[in-house]
Design an enzyme around this catalytic site. Structure first.
Site, short mmCIF file in Angstrom:
data_model
loop_
_atom_site.label_atom_id
_atom_site.label_comp_id
_atom_site.label_asym_id
_atom_site.label_seq_id
_atom_site.Cartn_x
_atom_site.Cartn_y
_atom_site.Cartn_z
N HIS A 83 -60.52 10.49 -42.45
CA HIS A 83 -60.55 9.67 -41.23
C HIS A 83 -60.86 8.21 -41.52
O HIS A 83 -60.08 7.32 -41.14
CB HIS A 83 -61.55 10.26 -40.22
N HIS A 107 -67.70 3.15 -41.78
CA HIS A 107 -68.14 3.03 -40.39
C HIS A 107 -68.87 4.25 -39.85
O HIS A 107 -69.61 4.14 -38.87
CB HIS A 107 -66.95 2.66 -39.48
N GLU A 111 -74.12 6.91 -39.30
CA GLU A 111 -74.20 7.85 -38.19
C GLU A 111 -74.18 9.31 -38.64
O GLU A 111 -74.94 10.13 -38.13
CB GLU A 111 -73.03 7.59 -37.24
N ASP A 112 -73.33 9.63 -39.62
CA ASP A 112 -73.07 11.04 -39.93
C ASP A 112 -73.48 11.47 -41.33
O ASP A 112 -73.23 12.61 -41.72
CB ASP A 112 -71.56 11.33 -39.75
N ASP A 174 -60.37 2.98 -35.23
CA ASP A 174 -61.04 4.28 -35.22
C ASP A 174 -60.54 5.13 -34.05
O ASP A 174 -60.18 6.30 -34.20
CB ASP A 174 -62.55 4.04 -35.13
N ASP A 294 -35.33 -2.81 -15.82
CA ASP A 294 -35.81 -3.54 -17.00
C ASP A 294 -36.40 -2.61 -18.04
O ASP A 294 -37.40 -2.92 -18.68
CB ASP A 294 -36.84 -4.59 -16.58
#
Length: 761
Positions: A83, A107, A111-112, A174, A294
């Protein structure tokens, strides 16, 4: 199946990543797994547009992120590290600098994984550490609702963007990769994420001029939220493209040849609209697919601005122009930096042909927005400082963040953010020629606040193109607007909030209203406190109250006075906090017999008045005042004030039966007096009851009497008491008791009126 952009489903945190694998993955047909990008692939992608890239930095970030995520997997079963790699790849397509690519790789690490900001700062430097932290979502925030959590996360994201716009670019990339892999997420989460993307991320990309990314985010969301409609539109588009394949090529050839024969080199190519754009236009205009003219557009890309206008002249010379379809965004760019000339002509086969004429640089900004600005070249300096100088889109974003950060609560912040993200624009001018860009459907109130908050707060009228007009008038492109102001208006009417369109105007009106109401309560509280101290013959001083603030659990004198005015703190509590020996005396109320609730004393003269009675000047005074709900009060009445917590003072005539309800709450009673200026007469509410003959024209006669005597009728209710008589209750406005008595006397003189009397609530 009708698609709606906003559904009742609640949206969760706006910055919440969807990359974390769910505990129970949804079974999907097996797809061939793409090969993960290698280190050298990443370096080569960056080197292709930035020969001076720091290869060592990219390699270290690649290895660090891969080790940090270790054996983590996504819902698809792919290694989690795939990812951040794909996010980095999206950003290399946008040709971003090394720090942004590295931040994309890292990134999710704070956090993880076990990684920390301090560790990232040490290895990669504080610039990259700040970018990564700006992308880290709130983890343990305790908020009341999902909307509040979404708003707080969005607030953090926007504030991080204000410091460094590259945070937004990584976040959009992301979200784009998460949307591309949304099929592996459970159905309920999938729908929430798609709604969130359509509500926040796609419009945000559009506001930053990143049209390609916006369109892909919208289409991926559309396919998830309404797969049937998406499929139908795609089938129609493919069939139309096949049917018009030769016509599209013919138009491209004719355009290119006409321009070349006039000595103008240009790149011409056709492009069809995206499914979501087509579907929303069908819904907005309530038309079918076949009625859209259009669906296909053509871009003419030339070398410079002069060539744009030459190309426009050539096109208009060869093909008839469709009236009202010309827009020049080169001379007046959009706030997201978009520049182009738009025109529609009748081309081959009598088909409408929509054209966009622009330079190569404009074409890059039209597709990539702020990402088209080159961040990696030497001499550019800080990306944020560079964009402050070069980008209207970023200036808009910082301005919007500054306004929205003043919102009183998270839900209000989110509401205003969505308002700012979704609106198209209209351009107006001040009398001095300053250009003011506003959302479409904006009115003069929005214009006034766009000029300056003080102008909005004091606006009392306006002229549009030299003609007087209401402040609620909707503005059109090119309008010249002059706002008329008055220093006498300290705060705008609270009803303006429902009329305003822009988040800035709404926030300013709400803030000014809150301030004005608070000032009223502060003024009322101060008068109540000073009155009590004078009656108790004790000295009041702000300095002495300041020392008693801790005992009242307030931080300022204004907080104390506002609390007294709202009825949250009694004036006697303030006295006791300042003078611990103070004892409150229970004072019997005049006009009501002790022990006989509701029975009124017969008094032939005015009751004694305290010299510190609070003056009542009417509803528009500097005090939060309203009048008895079932009968009102008028100058000439003997009156008393009742403090209602959170509402201010309610004024009752001393003969009002409703006063018996407050006999056991003497602390709520206030001594008040009329203070009306003869030079500025005001109307006050009263209620009368008329028993009249039930015959045609009776009500007209009653209304005529009131009108002839300059009374104003607010409300009328009628009830049949007998076959011959009707009881009519009238709420009206009069100047004073003498005025009301004159109206009643004239009504009694009418043959159709059996009885007329005042009603006291």
């Amino acid at each position: 199946m009708v698609y709606r952009r906003r559904t009742p489903t609640q949206m969760q945190a706006a910055t919440e990543s969807v990359a974390v694998a769910p505990t129970a993955p949804v079974a999907r047909p097996a797809k061939p797994r793409a090969r993960m990008m290698r280190q050298y692939d990443l370096v080569e992608r960056v080197r292709s547009y930035n020969p001076n890239t720091d290869e060592d930095l990219l390699n270290r970030a690649y290895v660090y992120a891969m080790k940090a995520h270790g054996s983590q997997t996504r819902a698809s079963g792919d290694p989690y590290f795939s990812h951040p790699l794909e996010v980095a790849a999206i950003l290399t397509d946008l040709k971003l600098d090394d720090a942004t690519i590295v931040a994309a790789l890292l990134h999710d690490t704070i956090e993880d994984t076990e990684a920390t900001r301090a560790e990232i700062d040490q290895i990669f430097g504080p610039e990259i550490g700040a970018l990564v932290e700006g992308l880290t979502k709130l983890k343990r925030l305790e908020l009341v609702s999902r909307e509040a959590k979404q708003a707080e996360n969005l607030r953090k994201l926007l504030l991080a963007i204000a410091d460094d716009v590259r945070v937004l670019l990584v976040k959009l990339a992301d979200r784009l990769h998460n949307m591309r892999t949304l099929d592996f997420v459970p159905t309920e989460s999938r729908r929430r994420i798609a709604e969130e993307t359509l509500d926040i991320y796609a419009p945000l990309a559009g506001r930053m001029g990143m049209q390609e990314m916006r369109e892909e985010l919208e289409d991926l969301s559309f396919r998830t939220l309404d797969p049937e409609a998406y499929s139908v539109v795609m089938q129609r588009l493919d069939a139309l493209a096949e049917r018009n394949r030769n016509l599209i090529g013919e138009i491209e050839d004719q355009l290119s040849n006409n321009l070349r024969h006039r000595g103008l080199g240009a790149r011409v190519y056709g492009r069809r609209k995206k499914p979501f754009s087509i579907w929303t236009k069908m819904e907005r205009k309530s038309v079918g697919f076949e009625q859209l003219s259009d669906i296909f557009g053509f871009r003419v890309v030339v070398n410079d601005i002069e060539a744009c206008y030459r190309a426009l002249g050539i096109v208009h010379t060869n093909w008839p122009v469709v009236p009202g379809r010309f827009k020049d965004y080169i001379s007046t760019p959009k706030q997201n930096d978009y520049r182009s000339i738009h025109t529609t002509v009748i081309g081959p086969g009598n088909q409408r042909v929509e054209l966009q004429i622009r330079t190569e640089a404009m074409d890059q900004i039209a597709e990539r927005g702020i990402a088209a600005h080159v961040f990696y070249k030497e001499g550019v300096g800080s990306p944020t400082e560079f964009l402050k100088r070069e980008s209207n889109a970023f200036a808009w974003l910082r301005h919007t963040i500054g306004i929205l950060s003043e919102s009183a609560n998270p839900e209000e912040f989110l509401e205003h953010t969505k308002l700012e993200l979704f609106h198209d624009q209209v351009f107006c001018f001040t009398p001095k020629g300053k250009l003011i860009a506003l959302p479409r459907h904006a009115n003069v109130i929005d214009f006034a606040y766009a000029v300056h908050t003080d102008v909005g707060n004091s606006a009392v009228g306006c002229k549009i193109n030299g003609q007087f007009a209401p402040l609620s008038s909707e503005l059109q492109n090119g309008d010249e607007v002059e706002v008329l102001t008055s220093e006498a208006q300290a705060a705008p009417p609270s009803a303006w909030e429902t009329l305003a369109v822009t988040g800035k105007a709404r926030a300013a009106i709400r803030r000014a209203t809150r301030t004005a109401v608070r000032d009223q309560y502060v003024g009322l509280g101060r008068r109540i406190v000073e009155r009590l101290f004078e009656r108790a013959k004790i000295e009041y001083a702000d300095d002495k109250l300041k020392g008693a603030l801790p005992r009242l659990a307030r931080t300022s004198i204004e907080d104390v006075m506002a609390a007294v005015g709202r009825g949250e703190i009694k004036a006697s509590h303030v006295a006791r906090a300042m003078y611990p020996d103070y004892k409150e005396e229970r004072i019997a109320r005049y006009g009501v017999k002790k022990g006989l609730p509701g029975k009124l004393k017969e008094k032939s003269s005015e009751p004694p008045r305290s010299p510190v009675a609070i003056p009542i000047r009417g509803i528009n005074s500097d005090l939060p005042v309203k009048f008895a709900p079932n009968g009102g009060a008028v100058p000439g009445d003997r009156i008393v004030g009742i403090v209602t917590p959170g509402e201010g003072i309610t004024i009752y005539p001393i003969q009002a039966p409703a006063l018996k309800d407050f006999e056991e709450e003497p602390e709520r009673w206030l001594d008040v007096r009329w203070d009306i200026e003869d030079s500025a007469p005001q109307r006050f509410p009263a209620r009368i009851k008329v028993e009249n003959v039930n015959e045609p024209g009776a009500l007209a006669q009653i209304a005529t009497v009131i009108a002839e005597h300059d009374g104003n009728i607010d409300n009328i209710s009628m009830q049949r008491r007998s076959p011959d008589f009707t009881e009519t209750t009238i709420d009206l406005e009069v100047y004073d008791l003498k005025h009301l008595s004159a109206i009643l006397a004239q009504l009694r003189a009418k043959a159709v009126v059996a009885r007329a009397e005042r009603v006291n609530g």
